[in-house]
Design a protein around this motif. Structure first.
Motif, PDB file in Angstrom:
ATOM      1  N   ILE A 307     128.953  -5.825 -54.243  1.00 34.43           N
ATOM      2  CA  ILE A 307     128.276  -6.663 -55.463  1.00 34.43           C
ATOM      3  C   ILE A 307     128.796  -7.179 -56.222  1.00 34.43           C
ATOM      4  O   ILE A 307     129.600  -7.156 -56.218  1.00 34.43           O
ATOM      5  N   VAL A 308     127.276  -8.132 -56.447  1.00 32.50           N
ATOM      6  CA  VAL A 308     127.925  -9.901 -56.885  1.00 32.50           C
ATOM      7  C   VAL A 308     127.030  -9.534 -58.040  1.00 32.50           C
ATOM      8  O   VAL A 308     126.250  -9.607 -58.107  1.00 32.50           O
ATOM      9  N   PRO A 309     127.345  -9.971 -58.859  1.00 35.61           N
ATOM     10  CA  PRO A 309     126.796  -9.885 -60.040  1.00 35.61           C
ATOM     11  C   PRO A 309     126.413 -11.554 -60.626  1.00 35.61           C
ATOM     12  O   PRO A 309     127.422 -12.007 -60.196  1.00 35.61           O
ATOM     13  N   ILE A 310     125.670 -11.681 -61.329  1.00 35.30           N
ATOM     14  CA  ILE A 310     124.834 -13.039 -61.312  1.00 35.30           C
ATOM     15  C   ILE A 310     125.247 -13.221 -63.033  1.00 35.30           C
ATOM     16  O   ILE A 310     124.095 -12.190 -63.564  1.00 35.30           O
ATOM     17  N   TYR A 311     125.387 -13.833 -63.804  1.00 35.01           N
ATOM     18  CA  TYR A 311     125.876 -13.790 -65.558  1.00 35.01           C
ATOM     19  C   TYR A 311     125.834 -15.580 -65.269  1.00 35.01           C
ATOM     20  O   TYR A 311     126.007 -16.834 -64.656  1.00 35.01           O
ATOM     21  N   LYS A 312     125.725 -15.503 -66.809  1.00 29.74           N
ATOM     22  CA  LYS A 312     125.586 -16.381 -67.773  1.00 29.74           C
ATOM     23  C   LYS A 312     127.222 -16.800 -68.415  1.00 29.74           C
ATOM     24  O   LYS A 312     127.312 -17.842 -68.683  1.00 29.74           O
ATOM     25  N   ASN A 313     126.652 -16.121 -69.382  1.00 32.31           N
ATOM     26  CA  ASN A 313     128.435 -15.479 -70.027  1.00 32.31           C
ATOM     27  C   ASN A 313     128.858 -13.996 -70.053  1.00 32.31           C
ATOM     28  O   ASN A 313     128.158 -13.364 -69.104  1.00 32.31           O
ATOM     29  N   ALA A 314     129.964 -14.206 -71.041  1.00 37.44           N
ATOM     30  CA  ALA A 314     130.933 -13.059 -71.034  1.00 37.44           C
ATOM     31  C   ALA A 314     129.907 -11.918 -70.725  1.00 37.44           C
ATOM     32  O   ALA A 314     130.196 -10.858 -70.714  1.00 37.44           O
ATOM     33  N   GLU A 315     128.839 -12.352 -72.068  1.00 34.96           N
ATOM     34  CA  GLU A 315     128.248 -11.128 -73.084  1.00 34.96           C
ATOM     35  C   GLU A 315     127.359 -10.256 -71.806  1.00 34.96           C
ATOM     36  O   GLU A 315     127.922  -9.131 -71.498  1.00 34.96           O
ATOM     37  N   GLN A 316     127.020 -11.309 -70.278  1.00 40.49           N
ATOM     38  CA  GLN A 316     125.540 -11.103 -69.986  1.00 40.49           C
ATOM     39  C   GLN A 316     126.497  -9.821 -68.832  1.00 40.49           C
ATOM     40  O   GLN A 316     126.135  -8.857 -67.945  1.00 40.49           O
ATOM     41  N   LEU A 317     127.711 -10.540 -68.036  1.00 41.52           N
ATOM     42  CA  LEU A 317     128.811  -9.963 -67.300  1.00 41.52           C
ATOM     43  C   LEU A 317     129.185  -8.764 -67.887  1.00 41.52           C
ATOM     44  O   LEU A 317     129.071  -7.741 -66.979  1.00 41.52           O
ATOM     45  N   ALA A 318     129.305  -8.252 -69.746  1.00 43.17           N
ATOM     46  CA  ALA A 318     130.030  -7.242 -69.488  1.00 43.17           C
ATOM     47  C   ALA A 318     129.215  -6.523 -69.303  1.00 43.17           C
ATOM     48  O   ALA A 318     128.685  -5.144 -69.113  1.00 43.17           O
ATOM     49  N   ALA A 319     127.632  -6.445 -69.668  1.00 40.77           N
ATOM     50  CA  ALA A 319     126.496  -5.659 -70.000  1.00 40.77           C
ATOM     51  C   ALA A 319     126.230  -5.166 -68.015  1.00 40.77           C
ATOM     52  O   ALA A 319     125.858  -4.483 -67.926  1.00 40.77           O
ATOM     53  N   ILE A 320     126.571  -5.953 -67.373  1.00 38.25           N
ATOM     54  CA  ILE A 320     125.819  -6.303 -65.680  1.00 38.25           C
ATOM     55  C   ILE A 320     126.801  -5.050 -65.436  1.00 38.25           C
ATOM     56  O   ILE A 320     127.118  -3.864 -64.675  1.00 38.25           O
ATOM     57  N   THR A 321     128.365  -5.192 -65.888  1.00 41.54           N
ATOM     58  CA  THR A 321     129.094  -4.411 -65.357  1.00 41.54           C
ATOM     59  C   THR A 321     129.255  -2.922 -65.863  1.00 41.54           C
ATOM     60  O   THR A 321     129.742  -2.079 -65.044  1.00 41.54           O
ATOM     61  N   ASP A 322     128.931  -2.825 -66.764  1.00 43.80           N
ATOM     62  CA  ASP A 322     128.516  -1.545 -67.637  1.00 43.80           C
ATOM     63  C   ASP A 322     127.527  -0.635 -66.326  1.00 43.80           C
ATOM     64  O   ASP A 322     127.088   0.719 -66.367  1.00 43.80           O
ATOM     65  N   LYS A 323     126.598  -1.084 -66.024  1.00 46.16           N
ATOM     66  CA  LYS A 323     125.558  -0.559 -65.123  1.00 46.16           C
ATOM     67  C   LYS A 323     126.212  -0.079 -63.425  1.00 46.16           C
ATOM     68  O   LYS A 323     126.142   0.167 -62.761  1.00 46.16           O
TER      69      LYS A 323
END
Length: 493
Positions: A307-323
Motif C-alpha cells: 500500500i503506497v500513500p500519496i500525500y502533500k503534507n503530514a496532515e494528509q498522511l495521517a488521514a491516509i494512515t488512519d484509513k
C-alpha cells in the motif's frame, strides 16, 4: 520509473541476459567472492523460505521427519556404491588437511603439511552414503521401519559453468531418504513424493509440470528408476524441477543395512531418495516474469500486497494512515502479507517501479482524493492493469483478487507450454524445429545409442517418459525401429 527497470534487457533481445539481470536487479541474489557460488539476498531468501515452509509442511503431512547429517563424508563411503561414485566423482570438492599456519615468509597463511588427514573428506554432493552409513545403526528389525527422514541442507558440486539459482557450485536443497521393509512400499513412496512435488509446483508455484520417468542414461547414479517433474521455461527450454529416486537395495547392500523381517529372516532394506533445490527459484523467475521484472505467484510472494500513500503534507498522511491501518489489520487476519510503505525517502514513482520489478502481486494506492471518494487504486502485477475499487471491504476484495491472479498466471504458463508442445515423427523436421525450443513428443527405440545420437546432433535430450502418457506404438523417428510410446525431447537448463 526506476533506473533498474529502464535498463532491464528485453526477453526477446537476449533471454539469458534478461534472466541474469533480473536476478540482480530484483534484489534476489548476487555473485560471491567464491567462484561459482552466490549470495542469496534477503528478498530472494524470503521467497525460498516460503517454498521451504510449504514443502516442509507437505512432507510432514506424509509422516516425514527432519534430521541433519554431516557436511563431510569419508572418501571410502563414496567408494562403496560404484555407480554412485562414478556419477559424482568429477564434481566433488575434497578436504585434505585440517589446519593452517602462518607462512614463515610472513605473507599470510599456508596449509600445514603436517595436518594431512588420514582419509580425505568429501564435501557432500548428496548424502546417500553418509545417511546409509548411519541407518545401519538405526535399523535392526521390521519394527524399526519405515524410516522417513528429510534434511534441509547445502551441497557442493563443482560446476564449471554456473548461473545463479539454476546451476551453482553450492546450493540449498532438501533431500529425503526413506527406508522400507518391502519393494512395494518403497516404490509407492517414490511415486508419492514426485506427485507431491508436482502438486507444489502447480498449486504454489503456478508452474505446470509433466511427471515422467528418466531414461537409464539420465537417471540418478545408483538408482533403479528416477522420476522427474519437467517444466517449460518461456524460451521453450526444459527445466528439471524435482526428482524422486527408487534406489532398490543398492545402498542397503553397499552399507550392509539389513533387518530381521516378520519371519525373523535377514533382509536388505529398500530405499528411495527425493529432492528439490534453489533451482526452483530459477524456475519461478523464468516461468512467469516479464520485461518489467518479476511476476510472483501470490502463494509464494513475500509481500502479497503493498500500500503506497500519496500525500502533500503530514496532515494528509495521517488521514491516509488512519484509513490504511484497519485494512492492514484485516489483511493480516486473512493471512495475507502486506507492507504499508509510507517511507519519505523515496518518491511514489520510484516505489511503484521497485515493487513492480520485485513482482509484488497487488499494489494499492491511496491519496486524499481517494479518501474523499471512498475508493482506492488497485494494480495487479500479472496484467499491469489498474482500476478503482471501493475502499469499504477492500481487504476481502484483495483476497479474492490474489486467488484470481494465482489462477491466471498458472493458466498463462499452461497455455504457453501447450502452444510449444509438438507431436513430431520426422527426424529432419525435429532437427529443424528444435532450434526454436519447445517440447517434442517423439517415438524412440529405447536404446542409449539413439539417445546419444539425438544429443550429439541437436543438443537436445530425452527429458522423460511421461507417466500419464498413453501407450501408442510407433516407430523411432531416428532409426525406424519399433517404439512402445512417445517421450519428451527438449533442450534444457
Amino acid at each position: 520509473m526506476a533506473v533498474e527497470l529502464k535498463n532491464l534487457t528485453k526477453r526477446s533481445e537476449n533471454y539469458s541476459q534478461w534472466y541474469n539481470e533480473l536476478v540482480v536487479k530484483a534484489d534476489l541474489a548476487e555473485q560471491s567472492a567464491v567462484r561459482g557460488c552466490m549470495v542469496i539476498k534477503p528478498y530472494g531468501y524470503a521467497i525460498w523460505e516460503k517454498m521451504q515452509q510449504t514443502l516442509d509442511r507437505m512432507f510432514k503431512e506424509t509422516g516425514v521427519q527432519n534430521a541433519y547429517f554431516p557436511l563431510l563424508i569419508p572418501k571410502s563411503f563414496l567408494c562403496r556404491e560404484a555407480e554412485h561414485v562414478e556419477g559424482f566423482a568429477k564434481e566433488c570438492a575434497v578436504v585434505t588437511h585440517y589446519r593452517l599456519k602462518n607462512d614463515p615468509n610472513g605473507t599470510g597463511v599456508i596449509v600445514d603439511p603436517e595436518a594431512k588427514l588420514e582419509e580425505e573428506l568429501i564435501v557432500r554432493p548428496t548424502s546417500e552414503t553418509i545417511i546409509w552409513g548411519t541407518y545401519k545403526n538405526w535399523i535392526h528389525s521390521w519394527r524399526d521401519l519405515p524410516v522417513l527422514c528429510n534434511q534441509w541442507a547445502n551441497v557442493m558440486r563443482w560446476e564449471m559453468r554456473t548461473r545463479m539459482f539454476l546451476r551453482t557450485s553450492e546450493f540449498l536443497w532438501q533431500e529425503g531418504h526413506c527406508a522400507h521393509a518391502t519393494a512395494e512400499e518403497s516404490q509407492a513412496r517414490t511415486v508419492q513424493m514426485i506427485k507431491l512435488y508436482a502438486d507444489f509446483a502447480e498449486k504454489y508455484m503456478a508452474m505446470p509440470v509433466t511427471i515422467g520417468v528418466k531414461t537409464a542414461n539420465e537417471r540418478f547414479a545408483g538408482a533403479l528408476n528416477t522420476y522427474t517433474i519437467e517444466a517449460m521455461m518461456q524460451d521453450g527450454k526444459a527445466l528439471q524441477a524435482g526428482t524422486s529416486h527408487n534406489l532398490g537395495q543398492n545402498f542397503a547392500k553397499a552399507f550392509d543395512v539389513t533387518f530381521a523381517n516378520r519371519d525373523n529372516q535377514p533382509e536388505y532394506v529398500w530405499a528411495n531418495s527425493w529432492g528439490v533445490s534453489t533451482r526452483l527459484m530459477g524456475a519461478l523467475i523464468m516461468t512467469h516474469s516479464d520485461d518489467n521484472g518479476l511476476v510472483l505467484p501470490p502463494h509464494l510472494a513475500p509481500i502479497q500486497v503493498v500500500i503506497v500513500p500519496i500525500y502533500k503534507n503530514a496532515e494528509q498522511l495521517a488521514a491516509i494512515t488512519d484509513k490504511v491501518m484497519p485494512i492492514v489489520e484485516r489483511l493480516g487476519q486473512l493471512g495475507i502479507s502486506v507492507k504499508y510503505d509510507d517511507a519519505e525517502n523515496k518518491r511514489p514513482g520510484f516505489k511503484f517501479a521497485d515493487y513492480e520489478l520485485k513482482g509484488v502481486p497487488v499494489r494499492l494506492v491511496l491519496g486524499a482524493r481517494d479518501i474523499e471518494n471512498g475508493t482506492v487504486e488497485v494494480m495487479r502485477r500479472d496484467t499491469l492493469e489498474k482500476h478503482s475499487a471501493p475502499l469499504a471491504g477492500i481487504a476481502d476484495y484483495v483476497a479474492t483478487l490474489l486467488e484470481e491472479i494465482q489462477t491466471n498466471i498458472y493458466q498463462k504458463a499452461l497455455a504457453m507450454r501447450d502452444s510449444q508442445t509438438y507431436v513430431c515423427d520426422s527426424y529432419d523436421d525435429f532437427k529443424a524445429r528444435i532450434e526454436n525450443g519447445g517440447f517434442f513428443l517423439c517415438h524412440w527405440d529405447g536404446t542409449t545409442e539413439t539417445e546419444e545420437r539425438i544429443k550429439a546432433d541437436t543438443k537436445a535430450t530425452i527429458r522423460c517418459i511421461p507417466l500419464d502418457g498413453d501407450d501408442e506404438p510407433g516407430v523411432c523417428m531416428v532409426t525406424g525401429k519399433p517404439s512402445k510410446r512417445r517421450v519428451i525431447i527438449a533442450r534444457n537448463y
